[in-house]
Design a protein around this motif. Structure first.
Motif, PDB file in Angstrom:
ATOM      1  N   GLN A  80      -7.373 -13.280  -5.299  1.00 28.30           N
ATOM      2  CA  GLN A  80      -6.099 -12.595  -5.594  1.00 28.30           C
ATOM      3  C   GLN A  80      -5.207 -13.618  -6.296  1.00 28.30           C
ATOM      4  O   GLN A  80      -4.697 -14.553  -5.686  1.00 28.30           O
ATOM      5  N   TYR A 123      -1.561   5.020  -2.471  1.00 31.77           N
ATOM      6  CA  TYR A 123      -1.981   3.791  -3.162  1.00 31.77           C
ATOM      7  C   TYR A 123      -3.487   3.840  -3.405  1.00 31.77           C
ATOM      8  O   TYR A 123      -4.269   3.974  -2.452  1.00 31.77           O
ATOM      9  N   SER A 180       2.031 -13.055  -1.512  1.00 34.38           N
ATOM     10  CA  SER A 180       2.307 -13.038  -2.952  1.00 34.38           C
ATOM     11  C   SER A 180       3.296 -14.147  -3.267  1.00 34.38           C
ATOM     12  O   SER A 180       4.377 -14.206  -2.672  1.00 34.38           O
ATOM     13  N   ASN A 202       6.249  -8.927  -8.726  1.00 36.11           N
ATOM     14  CA  ASN A 202       5.723  -8.214  -9.881  1.00 36.11           C
ATOM     15  C   ASN A 202       6.889  -7.971 -10.830  1.00 36.11           C
ATOM     16  O   ASN A 202       7.868  -7.317 -10.450  1.00 36.11           O
ATOM     17  N   ASP A 204      -4.137 -13.737 -13.725  1.00 34.54           N
ATOM     18  CA  ASP A 204      -5.599 -13.664 -13.770  1.00 34.54           C
ATOM     19  C   ASP A 204      -6.096 -13.746 -15.218  1.00 34.54           C
ATOM     20  O   ASP A 204      -6.949 -14.579 -15.575  1.00 34.54           O
ATOM     21  N   TYR A 227       0.811  -1.232   0.000  1.00 37.89           N
ATOM     22  CA  TYR A 227       0.000   0.000   0.000  1.00 37.89           C
ATOM     23  C   TYR A 227       0.841   1.278   0.000  1.00 37.89           C
ATOM     24  O   TYR A 227       0.653   2.182   0.799  1.00 37.89           O
ATOM     25  N   TYR A 287      13.302  -3.374  -4.514  1.00 33.68           N
ATOM     26  CA  TYR A 287      11.969  -3.990  -4.476  1.00 33.68           C
ATOM     27  C   TYR A 287      12.065  -5.456  -4.028  1.00 33.68           C
ATOM     28  O   TYR A 287      12.675  -6.256  -4.716  1.00 33.68           O
ATOM     29  N   ARG A 288      11.497  -5.759  -2.882  1.00 30.88           N
ATOM     30  CA  ARG A 288      11.518  -7.098  -2.270  1.00 30.88           C
ATOM     31  C   ARG A 288      12.925  -7.704  -2.250  1.00 30.88           C
ATOM     32  O   ARG A 288      13.110  -8.900  -2.452  1.00 30.88           O
TER      33      ARG A 288
END
Ligand code: EPU
Length: 347
Positions: free
Chosen positions: A299, A196, A238, A242, A281, A131, A164-165
């Motif tokens: 999700q 967000y 997750s 991404n 998805d 978020y 990122y991560r």
């Protein structure tokens, strides 16, 4: 001295709830116990797996060595002035409880990271985020134990190489350091981040004038709607990162899939972050599975242990998703979850 337990069932130590065993297991509640456990592994030439809450872990098979859970506890306020406060938390503290502690003491900033499963020690390792906030924005220092020398060292945020991560603890220092505690610098004055979109929409007036308590409540609500509680339905959040692709590749994808979402990355203006959930998805994976493993209906980025899944079910599903996303978009998905033994790409 610490005496590890033998042939230990790890089902309640991994949030997927997989039935795998460790040859040896122990939980270290003090630095002395931690060092003693490391000595045990060294003396017996055992492979070592250090875990926290076990919430970002895919144990693919029984672990042939020592699984060492870091169970160090304690939260202290180490410095405070009118505008900011520095709080130090031991790595074994539960992350969400720590977020609640900060909010209760009116230390602001971590509200957006409420309800992230796992412990404080994992926060810097994979630079947890949600978020519109990444934990790196609030980390001041990380205290670590050097596994080879037994030295305690303090690393500045810059030395942690956050991305990122990702951090140095997942890269060059993987298997070399154990996080003992993390120091955070937080706001003393109300300051919220409602950038967000999904969060702003969950707040009155799109988040204008929202209090940190309201942001916290909205984050909890949005997460509960979209993400399964691992206590009720095994999962590791997750499952994939991404993917970050070049602007050119993104433009090419847009020509074929005009609705494809993409997010700018301020630090990397030539790259675009694409939601893996959208790719999965649109490829029709929601609700589909392999054996007891299933793509969560609410999700698409989450794989759940729907019915006594084996590690092989989860792996088979993950690999099938990776292949299908590759065939459809020529975008390579990478696991966000740590695989033990490590993930190897089949492509
Ligand atoms: N979307 C779909 N289908 C879905 C879900 C999402 O098409 O089933 C699309 C939507 O277009 C949506 C976009 O994907 O706008 C992004 O979805 P969402 O906002 O739910 O976030 P995410 O990219 O799926 C990331 C983090 C989460 C974090 C949320 C919220 C990663 C790998 N995941 O998910 O982190 O909670 O943003 O900030 O970066 C975790 O790391 O374990 C985790 C849960």
């Amino acid at each position: 001295m610490i005496t590890p337990q033998e042939n230990f069932d790890l089902q309640s130590y991994n949030s997927f709830g997989l039935r795998v065993h460790a040859r040896f297991f122990c939980a270290a509640q003090s630095l002395a116990q931690l060092k003693s456990a490391l000595d045990f592994a060294k003396q017996n030439a055992l492979p070592l797996l250090v875990i926290g809450g076990g919430s970002n872990l895919l144990l693919r098979e029984d672990f042939p060595g020592l699984v060492l859970q870091i169970a160090l506890r304690g939260i202290e306020t180490v410095a405070e002035d009118e505008g900011s406060v520095t709080v130090k938390a031991a790595s074994g503290e539960n992350w969400h409880q720590f977020v609640c502690h900060c909010l209760q003491h009116e230390y602001f900033g971590l509200e957006n990271l409420a309800l992230i499963p796992g412990n404080v020690g994992a926060a810097p390792i994979q630079n947890i985020g949600a978020y519109g906030v990444e934990v790196k924005d609030f980390i001041d220092e990380v205290t670590v134990l050097d596994i080879a020398t037994g030295d305690v060292q303090v690393m500045s945020a810059a030395q942690c190489e956050f991305a990122y991560r990702d951090s140095i603890f997942k890269g060059r220092l993987r298997a070399h350091k154990i996080v003992l505690s993390v120091s955070f610098t937080l706001h003393r004055k109300t300051q919220v981040n409602c950038s967000y979109q999904g969060l702003a929409q969950a707040l009155p007036n799109n988040g204008a004038n929202a209090s940190p308590q309201e942001v916290f409540a909205a984050v909890c609500k949005v997460r509960r709607e979209k993400l399964p509680d691992p206590v009720q339905l095994g999962n590791a959040g997750s499952f994939f990162k991404n993917p970050i692709i070049s602007r050119q590749v993104y433009t090419d994808l847009q020509a074929k899939w005009p609705e494809i979402p993409g997010f700018e990355i301020p630090q990397a203006p030539q790259s675009i972050k694409v939601p893996a959930a959208w790719l999965i998805d649109q490829a029709g994976w929601k609700g589909k599975g392999r054996g007891g493993a299933q793509v969560y209906e609410q999700q698409a980025l989450v794989i759940v242990n729907r019915h006594e899944a084996s590690p092989q079910d989860i792996e088979a599903l993950a690999n099938a998703i990776i292949d299908s996303v590759w065939q459809r978009y020529q975008v390579r998905l990478e696991p966000e979850v740590q695989w033990v033994p490590a993930f190897e790409s089949t492509q």
